[in-house]
Motif scaffolding. Structure first.
Motif, PDB file in Angstrom:
ATOM      1  N   VAL A 197      23.286  83.652  71.640  1.00  0.00           N
ATOM      2  CA  VAL A 197      22.526  82.677  72.438  1.00  0.00           C
ATOM      3  C   VAL A 197      22.266  83.227  73.830  1.00  0.00           C
ATOM      4  N   ARG A 198      23.272  83.854  74.414  1.00  0.00           N
ATOM      5  CA  ARG A 198      23.138  84.404  75.758  1.00  0.00           C
ATOM      6  C   ARG A 198      22.027  85.462  75.829  1.00  0.00           C
ATOM      7  N   SER A 199      21.930  86.284  74.789  1.00  0.00           N
ATOM      8  CA  SER A 199      20.977  87.391  74.820  1.00  0.00           C
ATOM      9  C   SER A 199      19.584  87.002  74.341  1.00  0.00           C
ATOM     10  N   GLU A 200      19.469  85.880  73.602  1.00  0.00           N
ATOM     11  CA  GLU A 200      18.181  85.545  72.979  1.00  0.00           C
ATOM     12  C   GLU A 200      17.457  84.371  73.628  1.00  0.00           C
ATOM     13  N   THR A 201      18.021  83.787  74.679  1.00  0.00           N
ATOM     14  CA  THR A 201      17.377  82.639  75.326  1.00  0.00           C
ATOM     15  C   THR A 201      17.228  82.888  76.819  1.00  0.00           C
ATOM     16  N   SER A 202      16.376  82.097  77.435  1.00  0.00           N
ATOM     17  CA  SER A 202      16.087  82.267  78.860  1.00  0.00           C
ATOM     18  C   SER A 202      16.945  81.330  79.702  1.00  0.00           C
ATOM     19  N   GLN A 203      17.049  81.665  80.984  1.00  0.00           N
ATOM     20  CA  GLN A 203      17.884  80.877  81.897  1.00  0.00           C
ATOM     21  C   GLN A 203      17.448  79.428  81.920  1.00  0.00           C
ATOM     22  N   GLY A 204      18.359  78.548  82.134  1.00  0.00           N
ATOM     23  CA  GLY A 204      18.077  77.116  82.076  1.00  0.00           C
ATOM     24  C   GLY A 204      18.376  76.616  80.689  1.00  0.00           C
ATOM     25  N   PHE A 205      17.560  76.985  79.735  1.00  0.00           N
ATOM     26  CA  PHE A 205      17.813  76.626  78.335  1.00  0.00           C
ATOM     27  C   PHE A 205      19.099  77.295  77.875  1.00  0.00           C
ATOM     28  N   ARG A 206      19.296  78.563  78.243  1.00  0.00           N
ATOM     29  CA  ARG A 206      20.529  79.278  77.899  1.00  0.00           C
ATOM     30  C   ARG A 206      21.741  78.576  78.499  1.00  0.00           C
ATOM     31  N   ASP A 207      21.636  78.169  79.756  1.00  0.00           N
ATOM     32  CA  ASP A 207      22.759  77.486  80.411  1.00  0.00           C
ATOM     33  C   ASP A 207      23.116  76.199  79.688  1.00  0.00           C
ATOM     34  N   TYR A 211      29.774  80.919  61.984  1.00  0.00           N
ATOM     35  CA  TYR A 211      28.790  81.938  62.368  1.00  0.00           C
ATOM     36  C   TYR A 211      29.458  83.313  62.436  1.00  0.00           C
ATOM     37  N   ARG A 212      30.638  83.354  63.018  1.00  0.00           N
ATOM     38  CA  ARG A 212      31.357  84.637  63.108  1.00  0.00           C
ATOM     39  C   ARG A 212      31.789  85.109  61.720  1.00  0.00           C
ATOM     40  N   GLU A 213      32.239  84.192  60.879  1.00  0.00           N
ATOM     41  CA  GLU A 213      32.668  84.563  59.530  1.00  0.00           C
ATOM     42  C   GLU A 213      31.494  85.080  58.695  1.00  0.00           C
ATOM     43  N   GLU A 214      30.343  84.431  58.833  1.00  0.00           N
ATOM     44  CA  GLU A 214      29.189  84.790  58.012  1.00  0.00           C
ATOM     45  C   GLU A 214      28.527  86.082  58.463  1.00  0.00           C
ATOM     46  N   PHE A 215      28.486  86.306  59.789  1.00  0.00           N
ATOM     47  CA  PHE A 215      27.673  87.406  60.316  1.00  0.00           C
ATOM     48  C   PHE A 215      28.447  88.416  61.152  1.00  0.00           C
ATOM     49  N   GLN A 216      29.748  88.190  61.351  1.00  0.00           N
ATOM     50  CA  GLN A 216      30.563  89.064  62.199  1.00  0.00           C
ATOM     51  C   GLN A 216      29.926  89.229  63.582  1.00  0.00           C
ATOM     52  N   ARG A 217      29.428  88.131  64.107  1.00  0.00           N
ATOM     53  CA  ARG A 217      28.790  88.116  65.413  1.00  0.00           C
ATOM     54  C   ARG A 217      29.266  86.892  66.188  1.00  0.00           C
ATOM     55  N   SER A 218      29.129  86.963  67.512  1.00  0.00           N
ATOM     56  CA  SER A 218      29.477  85.834  68.362  1.00  0.00           C
ATOM     57  C   SER A 218      28.239  84.971  68.592  1.00  0.00           C
ATOM     58  N   LEU A 219      28.338  83.695  68.268  1.00  0.00           N
ATOM     59  CA  LEU A 219      27.212  82.790  68.486  1.00  0.00           C
ATOM     60  C   LEU A 219      26.884  82.694  69.970  1.00  0.00           C
ATOM     61  N   ALA A 236      17.005  81.800  63.447  1.00  0.00           N
ATOM     62  CA  ALA A 236      16.228  81.452  64.643  1.00  0.00           C
ATOM     63  C   ALA A 236      16.286  82.537  65.708  1.00  0.00           C
ATOM     64  N   MET A 237      17.307  83.392  65.646  1.00  0.00           N
ATOM     65  CA  MET A 237      17.493  84.373  66.714  1.00  0.00           C
ATOM     66  C   MET A 237      17.277  85.821  66.295  1.00  0.00           C
ATOM     67  N   GLU A 238      17.268  86.111  64.999  1.00  0.00           N
ATOM     68  CA  GLU A 238      17.118  87.505  64.600  1.00  0.00           C
ATOM     69  C   GLU A 238      15.638  87.875  64.508  1.00  0.00           C
ATOM     70  N   GLY A 239      15.350  89.156  64.635  1.00  0.00           N
ATOM     71  CA  GLY A 239      13.969  89.614  64.570  1.00  0.00           C
ATOM     72  C   GLY A 239      13.234  89.381  65.879  1.00  0.00           C
ATOM     73  N   LEU A 240      11.924  89.496  65.816  1.00  0.00           N
ATOM     74  CA  LEU A 240      11.103  89.317  67.009  1.00  0.00           C
ATOM     75  C   LEU A 240      10.962  87.840  67.344  1.00  0.00           C
ATOM     76  N   GLY A 241      11.175  87.511  68.598  1.00  0.00           N
ATOM     77  CA  GLY A 241      11.016  86.131  69.037  1.00  0.00           C
ATOM     78  C   GLY A 241      12.203  85.262  68.676  1.00  0.00           C
ATOM     79  N   THR A 242      12.283  84.125  69.338  1.00  0.00           N
ATOM     80  CA  THR A 242      13.378  83.173  69.121  1.00  0.00           C
ATOM     81  C   THR A 242      12.788  81.802  68.840  1.00  0.00           C
ATOM     82  N   ASP A 243      13.328  81.120  67.844  1.00  0.00           N
ATOM     83  CA  ASP A 243      12.900  79.773  67.496  1.00  0.00           C
ATOM     84  C   ASP A 243      13.740  78.777  68.299  1.00  0.00           C
TER      85      ASP A 243
END
Length: 264
Positions: free
Chosen positions: A156-166, A144-152, A114-121
């Protein structure tokens, strides 16, 4: 593909047992024999018998599928999932490989997609993160960290807008503040009044009280808050959220409110 669609459409679903999120689960297969299933799957993969693969894997619970995978490994010294990848393709492959994932792994992959590539689902993010328990969210975050070596949280913080991100970050970090099993009438009144105050007519709606209340209270408390809110405001929480908020934040609040009232 026809057999797959038929199997999914007729898959028996429990009425009350919501084992993961808000989706029903396949009933445990009554005459379950994992060794028999493992041998049948091995023969089906040798013969490229897709119908048998679909029939077995769509009519077992996730726990039963994991047992079959373990027995398959013992019998063949091979992993089941790579074998499925070799003989399947397209939509059938995607569905059956998804069924072979444990729930937290499946959710982690859905969130990453939902978060990789162009746009966010945003719909997928809301449907997963707003319907899982705090314990499930902790497991999903670790997976999520085990599968992708990334922080969920960072994604989320970088791929969503304020309000929904909060809202989503509050869910990932949430800790219940009311006393589970107790009825705290003063807190119910304070929460309901805070929600009413946040959506006063002719004022810009404030999402903070909604985010805090929905992510820091349990379902029993929230149901009482919602009843109190309706008495004070003269309309339901759903009607208020629909009118006061928009976009992804409104979507998340509605999904979260419904999930808490139904499943928590």
């Amino acid at each position: 593909m026809d057999y797959l669609l038929e199997a999914l459409e007729t898959m028996p679903v429990t009425e009350a047992a919501m084992c993961w999120g808000t989706l029903g689960t396949v009933r445990p297969f009554v005459n379950f024999r994992p060794e028999r299933d493992a041998r049948a799957l091995a023969a089906a993969m040798t013969n490229k018998d897709v119908n048998t693969l679909v029939r077995i894997l769509t009519n077992r619970t996730n726990a039963q599928r994991q047992q079959v995978a373990q027995v398959y490994r013992s019998l063949t010294n091979q992993e089941l999932v790579p074998g499925l990848k070799k003989v399947l393709s397209g939509g059938v492959q995607a569905v059956l490989l998804g069924l072979m994932m444990t729930p937290p792994v499946f959710d982690a992959h859905q969130l990453r997609n939902a978060m990789e590539g162009l746009g966010t689902d945003e719909q997928t993010l809301a449907e997963i993160l707003c319907t899982r328990s705090p314990e499930q969210l902790q497991l999903i975050t670790a997976t999520y960290r085990e599968e992708f070596q990334r922080s969920l949280e960072e994604d989320v913080r970088s791929e969503t807008s304020q309000g929904f991100r909060d809202l989503l970050l509050a869910l990932l970090q949430k800790q219940r503040e009311n006393i589970a099993g107790g009825i705290e009438y003063p807190l119910i009144q304070r929460d309901a009044k805070a929600l009413v105050e946040s959506v006063k007519p002719k004022s810009k709606p404030s999402p903070e009280p909604w985010i805090r209340t929905l992510t820091h209270r349990d379902a029993d408390h929230l149901n009482r808050v919602f009843d109190c809110f309706q008495s004070l405001a003269g309309r339901s929480v759903e009607e208020t959220v629909q009118a006061a908020f928009s976009g992804d934040l409104r979507l998340g609040l509605l999904i979260l409110g419904e999930a808490l009232c139904v499943c928590d």
